[in-house]
Enzyme design. Structure first.
Site, mmCIF file in Angstrom:
data_model
loop_
_atom_site.group_PDB
_atom_site.id
_atom_site.type_symbol
_atom_site.label_atom_id
_atom_site.label_comp_id
_atom_site.label_asym_id
_atom_site.label_seq_id
_atom_site.Cartn_x
_atom_site.Cartn_y
_atom_site.Cartn_z
ATOM 1 C CG HIS A 38 -13.219 -10.781 6.094
ATOM 2 N ND1 HIS A 38 -11.813 -12.452 5.734
ATOM 3 C CD2 HIS A 38 -13.249 -10.540 4.834
ATOM 4 C CE1 HIS A 38 -12.149 -11.949 4.308
ATOM 5 N NE2 HIS A 38 -12.464 -11.714 3.951
ATOM 6 C CD GLN A 85 -15.570 -10.847 0.923
ATOM 7 O OE1 GLN A 85 -14.452 -10.257 1.162
ATOM 8 N NE2 GLN A 85 -16.190 -10.933 -0.184
ATOM 9 C CB ILE A 134 -14.698 -6.411 11.023
ATOM 10 C CG1 ILE A 134 -13.839 -4.636 10.502
ATOM 11 C CG2 ILE A 134 -14.150 -7.220 9.494
ATOM 12 C CD1 ILE A 134 -12.606 -4.377 10.492
#
Length: 95
Positions: free
Chosen positions: A53, A33, A35
């Site tokens: 994400h 999750q 980035i």
């Protein structure tokens, strides 16, 4: 975005553990999750990383004007994120 841009942080021992598992043929995929793209910074191939994400490994247009889905140069995104204002972001959407 500025704070998380690649180069501001180094991969952790866990990221290098994923790379080790890959090198030994034991890793199928990494789901994250985050980035920050630290998985690929550790040497893990980008095609093994599922970034829930998104991340800084690539960028694509999502608007319905111009060329939706077209790749955007990461250098353009970097310039807009680190040095730009609204005009630079708008240019990315209009190109």
């Amino acid at each position: 975005c500025k704070e998380l841009w690649p180069g501001n942080f180094a991969p952790s021992p866990t990221h290098y553990f994923f790379k080790l598992l890959h090198d030994k043929g034991k890793l199928r995929r990494v789901f994250t999750q985050n980035i920050d793209s630290l998985e690929t910074a550790s040497g893990l191939p980008a095609d093994l990383v599922v970034a829930a994400h998104g991340n800084f490994d690539g960028a694509h247009r999502v608007t319905d004007t111009g060329h939706p889905g077209a790749a955007v140069s990461l250098e353009e995104v970097r310039q807009a994120a680190l040095h730009g204002g609204d005009a630079e972001w708008d240019a990315l959407f209009e190109a």
